[in-house]
Design a protein around this motif. Structure first.
Motif, short mmCIF file in Angstrom:
data_model
loop_
_atom_site.label_atom_id
_atom_site.label_comp_id
_atom_site.label_asym_id
_atom_site.label_seq_id
_atom_site.Cartn_x
_atom_site.Cartn_y
_atom_site.Cartn_z
N HIS A 43 0.85 -1.19 0.00
CA HIS A 43 0.00 0.00 0.00
C HIS A 43 0.89 1.24 0.00
O HIS A 43 1.99 1.22 0.54
CB HIS A 43 -0.88 0.00 1.25
CG HIS A 43 -1.90 1.08 1.27
ND1 HIS A 43 -2.96 1.11 0.40
CD2 HIS A 43 -2.04 2.16 2.06
CE1 HIS A 43 -3.71 2.18 0.66
NE2 HIS A 43 -3.17 2.83 1.67
N TYR A 45 0.35 5.61 0.54
CA TYR A 45 -0.59 6.68 0.84
C TYR A 45 0.17 7.94 1.20
O TYR A 45 1.37 7.91 1.45
CB TYR A 45 -1.54 6.26 1.96
CG TYR A 45 -0.87 5.95 3.28
CD1 TYR A 45 -0.65 6.94 4.22
CD2 TYR A 45 -0.45 4.66 3.57
CE1 TYR A 45 -0.04 6.65 5.41
CE2 TYR A 45 0.15 4.37 4.76
CZ TYR A 45 0.35 5.37 5.70
OH TYR A 45 0.96 5.09 6.88
N ASP A 55 -5.15 8.12 -0.69
CA ASP A 55 -4.46 7.17 -1.53
C ASP A 55 -3.67 7.93 -2.59
O ASP A 55 -4.06 9.02 -3.01
CB ASP A 55 -5.48 6.25 -2.18
CG ASP A 55 -4.86 5.00 -2.75
OD1 ASP A 55 -3.72 4.67 -2.36
OD2 ASP A 55 -5.51 4.35 -3.57
#
Length: 63
Positions: A43, A45, A55
């Protein structure tokens, strides 16, 4: 000895947003490592000026 681990890394990047234009922001990457080598990014961000977490798909990386 642990074979697999997850590591979080934060670095500054220049990004471009349609609404705001060019901005320099802190981008946090969460990566999976196996035997010390990065395998994949789980991920990524960024945190805005107001503390919201967004995001990274909304902004483009400047080359």
């Amino acid at each position: 000895m642990r074979l697999s681990r997850i590591k979080r890394e934060t670095k500054y990047e220049k990004r471009y947003s349609v609404k705001m234009g060019e901005l320099t922001t802190q981008v946090t990457y969460i990566k999976q490592y196996i035997i010390g080598l990065p395998v994949r990014t789980l991920h990524k961000y960024r945190e805005t000026y107001y503390g919201e977490v967004k995001d990274c798909e909304e902004c483009n990386v400047l080359a």
